[in-house]
Design an enzyme around this catalytic site. Structure first.
Site, PDB file in Angstrom:
ATOM      1  N   GLU A   9       8.499 -10.481   5.533  1.00 35.82           N
ATOM      2  CA  GLU A   9       9.324  -9.408   6.083  1.00 35.82           C
ATOM      3  C   GLU A   9      10.603 -10.048   6.617  1.00 35.82           C
ATOM      4  O   GLU A   9      10.544 -10.944   7.451  1.00 35.82           O
ATOM      5  CB  GLU A   9       8.601  -8.696   7.218  1.00 35.82           C
ATOM      6  CG  GLU A   9       7.204  -8.195   6.871  1.00 35.82           C
ATOM      7  CD  GLU A   9       6.345  -8.040   8.115  1.00 35.82           C
ATOM      8  OE1 GLU A   9       6.844  -7.527   9.130  1.00 35.82           O
ATOM      9  OE2 GLU A   9       5.185  -8.481   8.074  1.00 35.82           O
ATOM     10  N   ARG A  53       8.847  -2.442   0.937  1.00 36.04           N
ATOM     11  CA  ARG A  53       9.174  -1.449   1.957  1.00 36.04           C
ATOM     12  C   ARG A  53      10.565  -1.742   2.514  1.00 36.04           C
ATOM     13  O   ARG A  53      10.893  -2.879   2.855  1.00 36.04           O
ATOM     14  CB  ARG A  53       8.134  -1.502   3.079  1.00 36.04           C
ATOM     15  CG  ARG A  53       8.334  -0.498   4.205  1.00 36.04           C
ATOM     16  CD  ARG A  53       7.271  -0.689   5.273  1.00 36.04           C
ATOM     17  NE  ARG A  53       7.536   0.098   6.475  1.00 36.04           N
ATOM     18  CZ  ARG A  53       7.190  -0.267   7.702  1.00 36.04           C
ATOM     19  NH1 ARG A  53       6.545  -1.419   7.897  1.00 36.04           N
ATOM     20  NH2 ARG A  53       7.464   0.488   8.743  1.00 36.04           N
ATOM     21  N   TYR A  55      13.312  -0.430   5.459  1.00 36.92           N
ATOM     22  CA  TYR A  55      13.335   0.401   6.657  1.00 36.92           C
ATOM     23  C   TYR A  55      14.319  -0.130   7.687  1.00 36.92           C
ATOM     24  O   TYR A  55      14.844  -1.240   7.576  1.00 36.92           O
ATOM     25  CB  TYR A  55      11.946   0.534   7.273  1.00 36.92           C
ATOM     26  CG  TYR A  55      11.215  -0.764   7.574  1.00 36.92           C
ATOM     27  CD1 TYR A  55      11.014  -1.199   8.880  1.00 36.92           C
ATOM     28  CD2 TYR A  55      10.684  -1.532   6.544  1.00 36.92           C
ATOM     29  CE1 TYR A  55      10.315  -2.371   9.142  1.00 36.92           C
ATOM     30  CE2 TYR A  55       9.984  -2.695   6.796  1.00 36.92           C
ATOM     31  CZ  TYR A  55       9.806  -3.115   8.101  1.00 36.92           C
ATOM     32  OH  TYR A  55       9.121  -4.280   8.364  1.00 36.92           O
ATOM     33  N   ASP A  57      14.655  -1.212  11.389  1.00 38.92           N
ATOM     34  CA  ASP A  57      13.793  -1.683  12.463  1.00 38.92           C
ATOM     35  C   ASP A  57      14.457  -1.460  13.816  1.00 38.92           C
ATOM     36  O   ASP A  57      15.603  -1.017  13.920  1.00 38.92           O
ATOM     37  CB  ASP A  57      13.472  -3.165  12.257  1.00 38.92           C
ATOM     38  CG  ASP A  57      12.180  -3.584  12.951  1.00 38.92           C
ATOM     39  OD1 ASP A  57      11.470  -2.701  13.471  1.00 38.92           O
ATOM     40  OD2 ASP A  57      11.882  -4.782  12.983  1.00 38.92           O
ATOM     41  N   GLU A  63      15.562  -3.949   7.465  1.00 40.01           N
ATOM     42  CA  GLU A  63      14.460  -4.860   7.166  1.00 40.01           C
ATOM     43  C   GLU A  63      13.871  -4.542   5.795  1.00 40.01           C
ATOM     44  O   GLU A  63      13.775  -3.386   5.396  1.00 40.01           O
ATOM     45  CB  GLU A  63      13.374  -4.771   8.233  1.00 40.01           C
ATOM     46  CG  GLU A  63      12.213  -5.739   8.014  1.00 40.01           C
ATOM     47  CD  GLU A  63      11.358  -5.963   9.257  1.00 40.01           C
ATOM     48  OE1 GLU A  63      10.307  -6.614   9.130  1.00 40.01           O
ATOM     49  OE2 GLU A  63      11.737  -5.496  10.350  1.00 40.01           O
ATOM     50  N   SER A  66       8.449  -7.494   1.602  1.00 46.47           N
ATOM     51  CA  SER A  66       8.054  -7.657   0.205  1.00 46.47           C
ATOM     52  C   SER A  66       6.734  -6.945  -0.058  1.00 46.47           C
ATOM     53  O   SER A  66       5.936  -6.712   0.850  1.00 46.47           O
ATOM     54  CB  SER A  66       7.909  -9.142  -0.139  1.00 46.47           C
ATOM     55  OG  SER A  66       6.705  -9.669   0.414  1.00 46.47           O
ATOM     56  N   TRP A 441       0.635   0.818   3.311  1.00 45.33           N
ATOM     57  CA  TRP A 441       0.125  -0.342   2.586  1.00 45.33           C
ATOM     58  C   TRP A 441      -1.229  -0.078   1.921  1.00 45.33           C
ATOM     59  O   TRP A 441      -1.542  -0.666   0.887  1.00 45.33           O
ATOM     60  CB  TRP A 441       0.012  -1.545   3.523  1.00 45.33           C
ATOM     61  CG  TRP A 441       1.331  -2.043   4.008  1.00 45.33           C
ATOM     62  CD1 TRP A 441       1.835  -1.942   5.275  1.00 45.33           C
ATOM     63  CD2 TRP A 441       2.339  -2.705   3.230  1.00 45.33           C
ATOM     64  NE1 TRP A 441       3.085  -2.497   5.339  1.00 45.33           N
ATOM     65  CE2 TRP A 441       3.421  -2.974   4.094  1.00 45.33           C
ATOM     66  CE3 TRP A 441       2.428  -3.092   1.894  1.00 45.33           C
ATOM     67  CZ2 TRP A 441       4.580  -3.621   3.665  1.00 45.33           C
ATOM     68  CZ3 TRP A 441       3.583  -3.732   1.456  1.00 45.33           C
ATOM     69  CH2 TRP A 441       4.638  -3.992   2.334  1.00 45.33           C
TER      70      TRP A 441
END
EC number: 6.3.1.19
Length: 490
Positions: A9, A53, A55, A57, A63, A66, A441
């Site tokens: 991330e 993902r 997004y 943060d 952010e 993977s 997830w």
């Protein structure tokens, strides 16, 4: 574990620099960046067709997380894909702003930096994820992993200039500084305060211990390492993941490795980061003192013995061991020429030192406090392929590549061959059918058909019970959707 799932991330620094009048706050910049995401997905927190993902943060930090990756090659491609996706969004935002999307034309540049500290001293992270077995004694594993993570920065740090110098040796005051401009191995080392914690921001530990496996909790746990630097160079990322994976494998197989109880993790991190000789010492609870070089050589020797006994489990193992060895040798000798195309802190130091040397040769004062040097330090982490200092070095052949040409571009839309493939197929099918959906997830849910929610607890699995049924349903919806949009001629 014979096979492991990896993930990274990455939080990015965001800045808008106007060419003339007109300003954007960090919140407005983030809103402009994510406008196409919001328009397409109705959210600023989305899972993408590549399984990853995207997004916004806390603190308006963009952010990218993977997708679940089953190999280092997949992880390198996925991480780089995240950079490319954000670079695309930044270019789109600039065009929209220039066209007056905010009510008035704004001419400026939107910068995204893959680094870990902003100009105000705020830190943001690069978080690594390693799937481990639930059978392991988690606290024992953490205790044995800590010495490796504390000293690993000399291998895979991103490098950082300190205009006012590093912290005063032995000081517990985070604001203390020597006053002598300097360069350190790591960006994150000055911002970590303990070995392990459930917090990711308040305490900033090496390891986040929240039990969120994103998998079958009876079988798996996630080792969430959050003290690492964000890396630009593919060989550095490879070494970071491959070395940590090897250490985890040794611990999982109860292979003999060092076990050190460090008196002060924060003090050790800082001392190591700010000593480029690798000889700064830290104390253990038995009263002994160790250097990062000596500890890393122990782990490297153990890893070599482990591989000799069990064999290499992927095709990058020998390269990782060689780069590990060369980096330690380079630090010990003070000659970085054998690693300054592969290891981030060495690549950047070579760049900055060359500029300082040229400036001084021209009779101009220059050091790590110079404005141009600080600018170059930051520009190294710019993710824009056309503007970035790092990518200019790549084009000149000054930085070694691992990924084949086109792999990262392909990873913007193609998932790894893991559970991410299920997520990708589901998202693409739902979009084609015009159906609203909710994804995380583990879960794949059609909002109009909650009874068909899929629970995908195996992160290795590319298929699961009920997936084909849901995809068939969505294919039928997609045909209806298409026929309604383009009815056959009478």
């Amino acid at each position: 574990m014979e096979h492991r799932i990896f993930g990274i991330e990455s939080e990015f620094g965001l800045s808008y620099v106007p060419h003339g009048l007109g300003r954007l706050s960090i919140e407005e910049s983030a809103a402009a960046l994510f406008k196409p995401v919001l328009d397409q997905w109705r959210s600023t927190n989305v899972f993408l067709p590549n399984g990853g993902r995207l997004y916004l943060d806390v603190g308006s930090h963009p952010e990218y997380a993977s997708a679940e990756c089953g190999s280092i090659d997949e992880l390198l491609a996925q991480e780089r894909a995240g950079e490319l996706l954000f670079a695309d969004l930044a270019r789109t935002a600039r065009k929209r702003l220039l066209a007056g999307s905010e009510g008035r034309p704004l001419d400026g540049e939107l910068y995204l930096f893959k680094n870990n500290v902003d100009s105000a001293g705020n830190s943001y992270g690069s978080h690594e994820n390693y799937l481990i077995s639930r059978k392991l004694q988690f606290n024992d594993l953490i205790a044995q992993l800590v010495p490796f993570l504390v000293t690993r920065q000399i291998l895979v740090g991103a490098g950082k200039t300190h205009p006012n110098g590093g912290p005063v040796p032995g000081s517990t005051d985070p604001a203390s500084s020597t006053g002598v401009p300097s360069y350190s191995f790591s960006q994150r080392a000055d911002h970590i305060w303990e070995a392990a914690s459930t917090s990711t921001s308040r305490a900033r530990p090496l390891i986040n211990t929240r039990d969120e496996p994103h998998a079958d909790a009876s079988k798996f746990r996630r080792m969430h390492v959050i003290n690492g630097d964000s890396n630009m160079a593919e060989p550095t990322t490879l070494l970071k993941i491959a070395s940590t994976d090897l250490v985890l494998r040794m611990l999982e197989d109860r292979f003999p490795v060092t076990s050190l109880d460090i008196v002060s993790v924060p003090a050790a991190l800082r001392a190591i980061s700010h000593d480029l000789t690798g000889t700064a010492t830290f104390e253990t609870t038995d009263g002994k003192h160790y250097t990062a070089l000596s500890v890393q050589r122990h782990y490297l020797d153990a890893a070599r013995q482990y591989v000799q006994q069990y064999g290499a489990h992927h095709h990058h193992v020998e390269y990782a061991l060689d780069l590990w060895q060369r980096t330690l040798d380079a630090i010990e000798s003070g000659d970085y020429s054998s690693i300054d195309s592969e290891i981030d802190w060495a690549i950047k130091k070579k760049l900055l030192d060359a500029y300082i040397a040229r400036a001084r040769a021209a009779g101009q004062p220059a050091d790590y406090a110079s404005a141009r040097i600080r600018q170059l330090d930051l520009a190294y982490h710019d993710i824009d392929p056309e503007r970035s200092v790092f990518h200019a070095l790549v084009r000149r052949g000054a930085v070694k590549r691992i990924l084949p040409e086109g792999a990262a571009e392909a990873a913007k839309t193609q998932p790894p061959n893991t559970r991410a493939l299920q997520r990708s197929r589901f998202i693409n099918a739902a979009v084609a059918a015009g159906e609203q959906f909710t994804v995380d997830w583990v879960h794949l849910k059609l909002n109009a058909y909650p009874q068909h929610t899929l629970v995908c607890k195996d992160p290795f699995a590319t298929d699961s019970e009920g997936l084909e049924e849901v995809l068939t349903l969505l294919e039928g919806k997609a045909r209806q959707h298409q026929e309604a949009a383009f009815p056959p001629p009478c």
